[in-house]
Write an enzyme that holds these catalytic residues in place. Structure first.
Site, PDB file in Angstrom:
ATOM      1  N   SER A 142      -0.235  -9.426  -5.179  1.00  0.00           N
ATOM      2  CA  SER A 142      -0.213  -8.181  -4.349  1.00  0.00           C
ATOM      3  C   SER A 142       0.981  -8.521  -3.257  1.00  0.00           C
ATOM      4  O   SER A 142       0.977  -9.501  -2.826  1.00  0.00           O
ATOM      5  CB  SER A 142      -1.337  -7.485  -3.831  1.00  0.00           C
ATOM      6  OG  SER A 142      -1.121  -6.304  -3.187  1.00  0.00           O
ATOM      7  N   TYR A 153      -9.604  -8.919   0.184  1.00  0.00           N
ATOM      8  CA  TYR A 153      -8.574  -8.465  -0.764  1.00  0.00           C
ATOM      9  C   TYR A 153      -7.204  -9.459  -0.474  1.00  0.00           C
ATOM     10  O   TYR A 153      -6.868 -10.165  -1.280  1.00  0.00           O
ATOM     11  CB  TYR A 153      -8.146  -7.308  -1.072  1.00  0.00           C
ATOM     12  CG  TYR A 153      -7.312  -6.860  -2.233  1.00  0.00           C
ATOM     13  CD1 TYR A 153      -7.590  -7.009  -3.338  1.00  0.00           C
ATOM     14  CD2 TYR A 153      -5.847  -6.377  -1.814  1.00  0.00           C
ATOM     15  CE1 TYR A 153      -6.771  -6.692  -4.584  1.00  0.00           C
ATOM     16  CE2 TYR A 153      -5.177  -6.095  -2.735  1.00  0.00           C
ATOM     17  CZ  TYR A 153      -5.269  -6.209  -4.118  1.00  0.00           C
ATOM     18  OH  TYR A 153      -4.304  -5.979  -5.031  1.00  0.00           O
TER      19      TYR A 153
HETATM   20  P1  NDP Z   1      -6.635  -1.308 -12.804  1.00  0.00           P
HETATM   21  O1  NDP Z   1      -8.103  -0.749 -12.080  1.00  0.00           O
HETATM   22  O2  NDP Z   1      -6.152  -0.075 -13.320  1.00  0.00           O
HETATM   23  O3  NDP Z   1      -6.996  -2.326 -14.183  1.00  0.00           O
HETATM   24  C1  NDP Z   1      -7.608  -3.524 -13.735  1.00  0.00           C
HETATM   25  C2  NDP Z   1      -8.400  -3.816 -15.111  1.00  0.00           C
HETATM   26  O4  NDP Z   1      -9.158  -5.152 -14.545  1.00  0.00           O
HETATM   27  C3  NDP Z   1      -9.507  -2.824 -15.341  1.00  0.00           C
HETATM   28  O5  NDP Z   1      -9.683  -2.344 -16.659  1.00  0.00           O
HETATM   29  C4  NDP Z   1     -10.897  -3.458 -14.797  1.00  0.00           C
HETATM   30  O6  NDP Z   1     -11.971  -2.897 -15.278  1.00  0.00           O
HETATM   31  C5  NDP Z   1     -10.499  -4.743 -15.147  1.00  0.00           C
HETATM   32  N1  NDP Z   1     -11.503  -5.702 -14.222  1.00  0.00           N
HETATM   33  C6  NDP Z   1     -11.777  -5.554 -13.237  1.00  0.00           C
HETATM   34  N2  NDP Z   1     -12.813  -6.534 -12.512  1.00  0.00           N
HETATM   35  C7  NDP Z   1     -12.841  -7.214 -13.900  1.00  0.00           C
HETATM   36  C8  NDP Z   1     -13.907  -8.151 -14.261  1.00  0.00           C
HETATM   37  N3  NDP Z   1     -14.503  -8.827 -13.403  1.00  0.00           N
HETATM   38  N4  NDP Z   1     -13.588  -8.814 -15.425  1.00  0.00           N
HETATM   39  C9  NDP Z   1     -12.926  -8.260 -16.321  1.00  0.00           C
HETATM   40  N5  NDP Z   1     -12.129  -7.120 -16.189  1.00  0.00           N
HETATM   41  C10 NDP Z   1     -11.931  -6.728 -14.986  1.00  0.00           C
HETATM   42  O7  NDP Z   1      -6.100  -1.947 -11.912  1.00  0.00           O
HETATM   43  P2  NDP Z   1      -4.115  -2.179 -12.039  1.00  0.00           P
HETATM   44  O8  NDP Z   1      -3.909  -2.337 -13.294  1.00  0.00           O
HETATM   45  O9  NDP Z   1      -3.558  -1.591 -10.873  1.00  0.00           O
HETATM   46  O10 NDP Z   1      -4.359  -3.748 -11.340  1.00  0.00           O
HETATM   47  C11 NDP Z   1      -4.119  -4.917 -12.237  1.00  0.00           C
HETATM   48  C12 NDP Z   1      -3.737  -6.180 -11.023  1.00  0.00           C
HETATM   49  O11 NDP Z   1      -2.541  -5.707 -10.127  1.00  0.00           O
HETATM   50  C13 NDP Z   1      -4.773  -6.327  -9.989  1.00  0.00           C
HETATM   51  O12 NDP Z   1      -5.037  -7.762  -9.776  1.00  0.00           O
HETATM   52  C14 NDP Z   1      -4.454  -5.663  -8.733  1.00  0.00           C
HETATM   53  O13 NDP Z   1      -5.042  -6.363  -7.671  1.00  0.00           O
HETATM   54  C15 NDP Z   1      -3.035  -5.831  -8.887  1.00  0.00           C
HETATM   55  N6  NDP Z   1      -2.304  -5.003  -8.048  1.00  0.00           N
HETATM   56  C16 NDP Z   1      -2.246  -3.399  -8.393  1.00  0.00           C
HETATM   57  C17 NDP Z   1      -1.912  -2.799  -7.403  1.00  0.00           C
HETATM   58  C18 NDP Z   1      -1.556  -1.123  -7.641  1.00  0.00           C
HETATM   59  O14 NDP Z   1      -1.241  -0.254  -6.519  1.00  0.00           O
HETATM   60  N7  NDP Z   1      -2.210  -0.723  -8.816  1.00  0.00           N
HETATM   61  C19 NDP Z   1      -0.899  -3.079  -6.168  1.00  0.00           C
HETATM   62  C20 NDP Z   1      -1.034  -4.505  -6.023  1.00  0.00           C
HETATM   63  C21 NDP Z   1      -1.522  -5.336  -6.854  1.00  0.00           C
HETATM   64  P3  NDP Z   1     -12.809  -1.977 -14.394  1.00  0.00           P
HETATM   65  O15 NDP Z   1     -12.114  -0.540 -14.639  1.00  0.00           O
HETATM   66  O16 NDP Z   1     -14.186  -1.801 -15.394  1.00  0.00           O
HETATM   67  O17 NDP Z   1     -13.080  -2.479 -13.124  1.00  0.00           O
END
Ligand code: NDP
Length: 253
Positions: A142, A153
């Site tokens: 991020s 975070y």
């Molecule tokens: P989403 O929440 O849309 O997708 C993340 C996915 O990861 C979800 O399906 C979630 O499941 C899953 N997940 C979370 N925790 C676990 C776990 N313990 N084990 C398995 N799966 C898990 O998020 P994004 O696509 O936006 O995020 C993806 C990455 O991008 C993350 O690392 C985030 O920190 C990073 N990011 C995102 C930004 C944004 O603005 N969107 C900005 C900067 C970085 P569930 O829904 O059940 O939690």
């Protein structure tokens, strides 16, 4: 919006690919010929994305479905994957937090386990497979390293950046590359949950982010996917230990 790289025959594992950036990335890898491992903690979401991968694949290749929580050591067994070319550590959580909060350590542990420890563990498990294929790793971090209310975070993502540089140094001689993608604000459930407001307020806040952003919009998951595709492709064969910021210039305002 599509891309034109070729990942035919490559096996790609993307954590958190049941939604958001991970899901879009999984489907795009499938469309470009890869054999994709879709893994997330909710079975229904894993199945939906796996089906989308099969539909997108030029050969109709079925994605491997793995329902697993990245924080649970027993959940993940690398034996499921007989070959691995590309590991995308994408699963992540974001919870706002301040040093004065009573539950500081609970949230700290949750975020460090999800965003950092799980990546260290899965990377450790994957190295022997990546060495055989001369594969590579992309970690989804991020730009939010300095946000005041995002203590754990920010710590977890800053550490993820440094972890990636360390493994790039160690694994380069094995022929394995490791890089980071640092997204800004991207339209996913993650962003909606982080804003922690109702739909009307959320739309207003998103518009505010777009206006602040030098490129005049909020990011789409595909913006991040494209960076992942570049870094994991042979075009980036001399790129390792790098941070690839995908934020429309947001970090500078
Ligand atoms: P989403 O929440 O849309 O997708 C993340 C996915 O990861 C979800 O399906 C979630 O499941 C899953 N997940 C979370 N925790 C676990 C776990 N313990 N084990 C398995 N799966 C898990 O998020 P994004 O696509 O936006 O995020 C993806 C990455 O991008 C993350 O690392 C985030 O920190 C990073 N990011 C995102 C930004 C944004 O603005 N969107 C900005 C900067 C970085 P569930 O829904 O059940 O939690």
């Amino acid at each position: 919006m599509t891309t034109s790289r070729d990942f035919t025959g490559k096996v790609v594992l993307i954590t958190g690919s049941g939604g958001g950036i991970g899901a879009v990335t999984a489907v795009e890898f499938a469309r470009l010929g890869a054999q994709v491992v879709v893994t997330d903690r909710r079975r229904d979401r894993v199945s939906v994305v796996a089906k989308q991968c099969a539909e997108a694949s030029p050969t109709g290749a079925k994605a491997l479905e793995v329902v697993a929580d990245v924080t649970d050591d027993d959940d993940y067994t690398i034996k499921t994957f007989k070959k691995l070319d590309i590991l995308v550590n994408n699963a992540g959580r974001g919870i706002s937090q301040k040093i004065g909060d009573a539950d500081i350590l609970d949230k700290y542990e949750l975020l460090m386990n999800t965003n950092l420890r799980s990546v260290v563990r899965l990377t450790h498990l994957c190295v022997e497979h990546l060495e055989k294929t001369k594969g590579n790793i992309v970690n989804v971090s991020s730009i939010t390293a300095f946000k005041p209310k995002w203590l754990s975070y920010s710590i977890s993502k800053a550490a993820l950046d440094m972890f990636t540089k360390c493994v790039a140094l160690e694994l380069g001689p094995k022929g394995i590359r490791a890089n980071v993608v640092n997204p800004g604000s991207v339209k996913t459930e993650f962003l909606e949950i982080s804003l922690n407001v109702n739909k009307a307020k959320s739309d207003e806040l998103l518009e505010g982010i777009a206006m602040k952003c030098p490129m005049g919009r909020v990011g789409e998951p595909m913006d991040v996917t494209k960076a992942v595709l570049y870094l994991t492709s042979d075009d980036a064969s001399f790129v390792t230990g790098s941070n690839f910021v995908v934020d429309g210039g947001l970090q500078y305002v």
